[in-house]
Each structure stands twice: as C-alpha cells, then as structure tokens.
Enzyme design. Structure first.
Site, mmCIF file in Angstrom:
data_model
loop_
_atom_site.group_PDB
_atom_site.id
_atom_site.type_symbol
_atom_site.label_atom_id
_atom_site.label_comp_id
_atom_site.label_asym_id
_atom_site.label_seq_id
_atom_site.Cartn_x
_atom_site.Cartn_y
_atom_site.Cartn_z
ATOM 1 N N SER A 245 6.155 -17.934 -6.315
ATOM 2 C CA SER A 245 5.887 -16.382 -6.792
ATOM 3 C C SER A 245 5.545 -15.773 -8.099
ATOM 4 C CB SER A 245 7.656 -16.016 -6.126
ATOM 5 O OG SER A 245 8.561 -15.448 -6.831
ATOM 6 N N HIS B 84 -7.359 20.250 19.828
ATOM 7 C CA HIS B 84 -8.348 19.760 20.726
ATOM 8 C C HIS B 84 -10.164 19.668 19.942
ATOM 9 C CE1 HIS B 84 -5.790 19.331 24.083
ATOM 10 N NE2 HIS B 84 -5.429 20.678 23.835
ATOM 11 N N SER C 193 -25.951 8.133 -3.416
ATOM 12 C CA SER C 193 -26.802 7.211 -2.350
ATOM 13 C C SER C 193 -27.650 6.406 -3.393
ATOM 14 C CB SER C 193 -27.248 7.865 -0.577
ATOM 15 O OG SER C 193 -28.016 6.781 -1.393
ATOM 16 N N LYS D 135 -27.399 12.610 -1.131
ATOM 17 C CA LYS D 135 -26.768 12.748 -0.824
ATOM 18 C C LYS D 135 -25.875 13.167 -1.910
ATOM 19 C CE LYS D 135 -25.482 10.743 2.598
ATOM 20 N NZ LYS D 135 -25.391 10.643 3.347
HETATM 21 N N1 ARG Z 1 11.227 -16.796 -6.516
HETATM 22 C C1 ARG Z 1 12.426 -16.233 -4.921
HETATM 23 C C2 ARG Z 1 11.978 -15.016 -4.383
HETATM 24 O O1 ARG Z 1 11.060 -14.071 -4.979
HETATM 25 C C3 ARG Z 1 13.294 -16.466 -6.353
HETATM 26 C C4 ARG Z 1 14.620 -16.771 -4.968
HETATM 27 C C5 ARG Z 1 15.390 -17.646 -4.877
HETATM 28 N N2 ARG Z 1 14.608 -19.234 -4.348
HETATM 29 C C6 ARG Z 1 15.453 -19.769 -3.733
HETATM 30 N N3 ARG Z 1 14.722 -20.861 -3.500
HETATM 31 N N4 ARG Z 1 17.206 -19.784 -3.383
HETATM 32 O O2 ARG Z 1 12.806 -14.089 -3.881
#
Ligand code: ARG
Length: 480
Positions: free
Chosen positions: A23, A156, A277, A283
């Site tokens: 992430s 309306h 445009s 425009k």
């Molecule tokens: N990157 C994860 C989140 O956004 C961390 C959470 C913990 N991950 C886990 N496998 N316990 O929530």
C-alpha cells in the site's frame, strides 16, 4: 533486509504479489501522521517504563530526522517495504540499530494504520471545513450585494415566481451549512484513538492509551480494541457527507453552466474560469463549472466502493480494509479542491441585471400575486386561481402581461372586476411582498443573511479552535 515480519517464512514474496500486496504507493502520504503517532507511542512507552528515557530520546530524534528526509525527498520507497509503517520502522532500525527494534512494542500495524488514518482524517477535514466556511462567506457576500436584484425563480425549469438573486444564493448557503454540520458531526464521532488496540485484543504491556490520546489531540481512546481495528464507519460517514456536499456543488455548477448560456445570459463567468475551443474561435466554455458538476461522480464511486469493501467482512481486521485509503484520499482532495474553486468562481462571477430583466416577466411569474390579491378582495383562493388562469390564457393569446389587460377583458372574465382595480403586479412589488419567514422579500433575505453570518462566525471560531491539548514535542501539525 527481508520483510520485518519475515521470521516464519522460507520463501520471498513473488514480485507481482509484492506489488499487489503493498500500500506504500498511496499510504506514503500518511508519513507525517505515522511519525506523530510513533512519537506519541514511544513517549508513552518511555513514561510507562516500557522503554528507557534514552531509548525514547534516540527513537524520537531519529524519527524527526526521517520526517525531514521524507519531506526533502531523501528517502525512497519501494513495494518491498509494503507500507509506510514498515518503511519508517525499517529506516529507524537502519539509523539507530537495536533500539529502533523496540518501537513496535505493544502495537500492531492494525492499530497503527488506523491511528494514522484518523489523524489524517481529523487534519484533512479541518481543511475541508475551512474551505466550506470560505465558500459560505462568499455566498453571504454575493447575497448581500444582490439582496435587491431580481431574477426568475424556477420550478420544473419554468418561470414560477420572481425572487432575488440574494435569496437564491442563501438557498445554497443553507445547503452548505448542512454539509458543514454533517462533517462536524462525523468528526465528533471519528475523534477516537485506536492506538494501543494492538492487533485486535489489546496488549499485556502496561500502556496508557489516555496519554497517547492526549498527546495526539484525540478526544478519547477507542473503547473496544476489536472494534477499533475493524471500524471504518468514520470513513463511510465522511464519504457520505462528501457525496451529499459534492451533489450540492454539482447542482450549483449546473446553474452556472446554464446561466452563462446564450439563452440565459444571466451571468458572465470570469475568463480565468473558462476555456476556449481549439476549432471555434468565438467560444468561451464554462469548463470549470462543468468539471465541478462532474466531479461528484468519483466521490459517489468512492462511497460505493468503501461500502462494498466493508460488506460482509468478519471481525476483526481483514486485509480488505487496506482499500480504505484511496477512496478517502480521493474524496478529500476532490471535495476540498472543488469547494475552493467554487468559492473563487462565485467571487469572480458577475450577474447581468439587464439580461435577467429582459426575461424576468416572461411566463407570468406574478400570477400567484394576482390570485392572492383576489383572495384579499374576499374571493376564495381556489376560485381566484381559476380566474387568474383565465386571465393568463387571454394574455397568452394576445402576447400581453397580466397588468396590461383592459377593464373590459377583466369584466368579461369575472364581473366582480367592475369594482376592483388591478394591484401592483411589478416583479419588485411581488418580491417585496413575500415577507413570510424564509421568504424572498429583501427584509427577510437580510434577516437570513444576518442569522447566517452569526452562525458562520460561531462555527468558524469552533473550527479554528486550537487543539484541545498541548501537542508537546510532536512537531508541526500539517501533513504532506
Ligand atoms: N498497510 C496495511 C493497511 O493499510 C497495514 C495493516 C496491517 N496489515 C496486516 N497484514 N495485518 O491497513
């Protein structure tokens, strides 16, 4: 270095899986919150004697160094680090060795990621509230400037009754007022500290969750650890509030689009909010208003996405929940930016009273006033409604206004007109007469403006209030 959790593993993660699982590409924007939360955690661990004062000091100062390096772009992130929590912990260990390995005592990434997101949430929503209050201020000013300027009020999309431009602006003021109140309400419920919940069940260490809550400026620790690591209600509430508010933005933006069309010509949007445009030299397109109208789509998507992610997930933490961040970030960015741009566009838009005046009396917007007048002459409303309907019909045949009907025409519709002169049916007369509470009369719009301004300053004082608790050594509040 292998993964921080790699002890029981014999194989490295597949590269494609590593990328999929990570992430960090999006949660890196939580780095300031993560460092603030870690400093609060370690400060508390030090106070509780779980780490020594020297260990605490060394971790805190290394974290501040890492904060600076990230801010300066001096720390590269890779999918191998998985998320911002492990990236920072890894950097810490690389800097101060074994002491750094003590930071994660008595916490899990499950509570860590949530304390980060909640901190981010509290800080971002404050900025959104500031943008919304700025928008409200702009609306109050436009309303005050146009309290006595008339325009057609529609139902309306047909001319219904004349109103003032100020009145129309104050309708939007009320919509965004509810948005502010909704967000403040969501913030009140979200203001709970998950840190110290551990993976799901708390910890056997003698931690002080009230202390970390105080250090981070949260109202209180979250009551139940299992709920705290699994709860994303606050994000869903936020996305609902964002969706409703962006729907308001979209409705207002649509008014800008058609008001600026050749058919209406009610407003001139400032050149700086329009584009041309590539083909048609003449425009001037209301692109920014159209974008504001369309941005609501992605925010609805964020809400639906998050509701769907949470559906059917068992207690407690599930990896599904990692999907909470992108919708939150996207909606927060979109909402704040859209509101700021709408406020700026309102400030820079001019109404064209001449064009508005040209259209104003089309469609008999004073017909209700005529009917009301007959009621005052003793004719029951349902009957007077019918009489005025006939007047309208007659006028339509001859392209005239109600006030232009000849006495003979009137008497042919109803003999009682013999002894009843026509009232003042001017548009301004109609507007001035609507003095009922919430009506469009200038005196009443002024009351709404005054009440709105009072509410706004007390709300602004509330939003602008300093954090409830001293932030101690936690460094600057502003995230990335
Ligand atoms: N990157 C994860 C989140 O956004 C961390 C959470 C913990 N991950 C886990 N496998 N316990 O929530």
């Amino acid at each position: 270095m292998g993964n921080l959790w790699g002890g029981r593993f014999e194989k490295e993660m597949d590269a494609i899986v590593e990328e999929f699982n990570a992430s960090i590409s999006f949660d890196k924007r939580l780095y300031n919150c993560d460092i603030d939360a870690s400093i609060a955690h370690v400060t508390m661990l030090g106070e509780q004697g779980i780490v020594t004062a020297e260990e605490r000091a060394s971790i805190v100062s290394a974290l501040e160094g890492i904060r600076e390096d990230i801010a300066n772009g001096g720390l590269a992130f890779t999918a191998k680090q998985e998320d911002i929590h492990m990236a920072i912990e890894e950097a810490l260990i690389a800097r101060i060795g074994p002491t750094g390995k003590k930071m994660h005592t008595a916490r899990s990434r499950n509570d860590q990621s949530q304390v980060d997101v909640r901190l981010y949430f509290m800080r971002e929503t404050k900025k959104i509230l500031e943008a919304l209050t700025d928008l409200e201020r702009a609306l109050l000013e436009k309303a005050a400037d146009n309290r006595d300027e008339l325009m057609a009020g529609f139902t309306h999309m047909q001319h219904a009754q004349p109103v003032s431009i100020g009145f129309h602006m104050m309708a939007y003021f009320q919509m965004f007022r509810r948005d502010i109140e909704r967000l403040m309400d969501a913030r009140r419920r979200a203001d709970k500290n998950p840190l110290g919940s551990g993976a799901l069940a708390g910890t056997s260490f003698n931690i002080d969750r009230h202390r970390t809550s105080e250090l981070l400026g949260f109202d209180a620790p979250a009551e139940n650890a299992m709920d705290a690591v699994s709860d994303r209600d606050y994000i869903i509430e936020f996305l609902s509030a964002a969706s409703i508010s962006m729907m308001h933005v979209s409705r207002f933006a649509e008014e800008f689009v058609y008001w600026s069309s050749q058919e209406f010509g009610y407003i001139s949007i400032d050149d700086s909010f329009c584009t041309g445009s590539s083909m048609m030299p003449q425009k001037k397109n209301p692109d920014i208003a159209e974008l504001l109208r369309g941005k609501v789509g992605r925010v609805y998507g964020d809400l639906m996405g998050m509701l769907t992610v949470m559906k059917g997930t068992p207690l407690s933490f599930n990896k599904d929940f990692q999907e909470d961040k992108e919708p939150l970030f996207d909606a927060a960015d979109t909402w704040r930016t859209s509101v700021s741009i709408l406020a700026a566009m309102i400030k820079k838009t001019r109404f064209n009273p001449d064009a508005i005046q040209r259209h104003l009396s089309k469609g008999f917007p004073n017909a209700t006033d005529m009917a009301d007048y007959l009621v005052r002459q003793g004719i029951p409303f349902r009957e007077s409604h019918g009489i005025v309907g006939k007047m309208v019909k007659l006028c339509e045949r001859n392209s005239r206004g109600l006030a232009d009907l000849e006495p003979a025409d009137l008497v042919s519709i109803d003999p009682r007109f013999e002894s009843m002169p026509l009232p003042d049916l001017s548009m301004m007369g109609c507007v001035r007469a609507r003095t009922s509470f919430g009506g469009t009369a200038p005196t009443e719009v002024q009351r709404q403006i005054t009440a709105g301004a009072e509410w706004l300053s007390s709300t602004q004082n509330h939003i602008g209030a300093p954090p409830r608790t001293p932030r101690g050594d936690l460094g600057p509040l502003d995230p990335v």
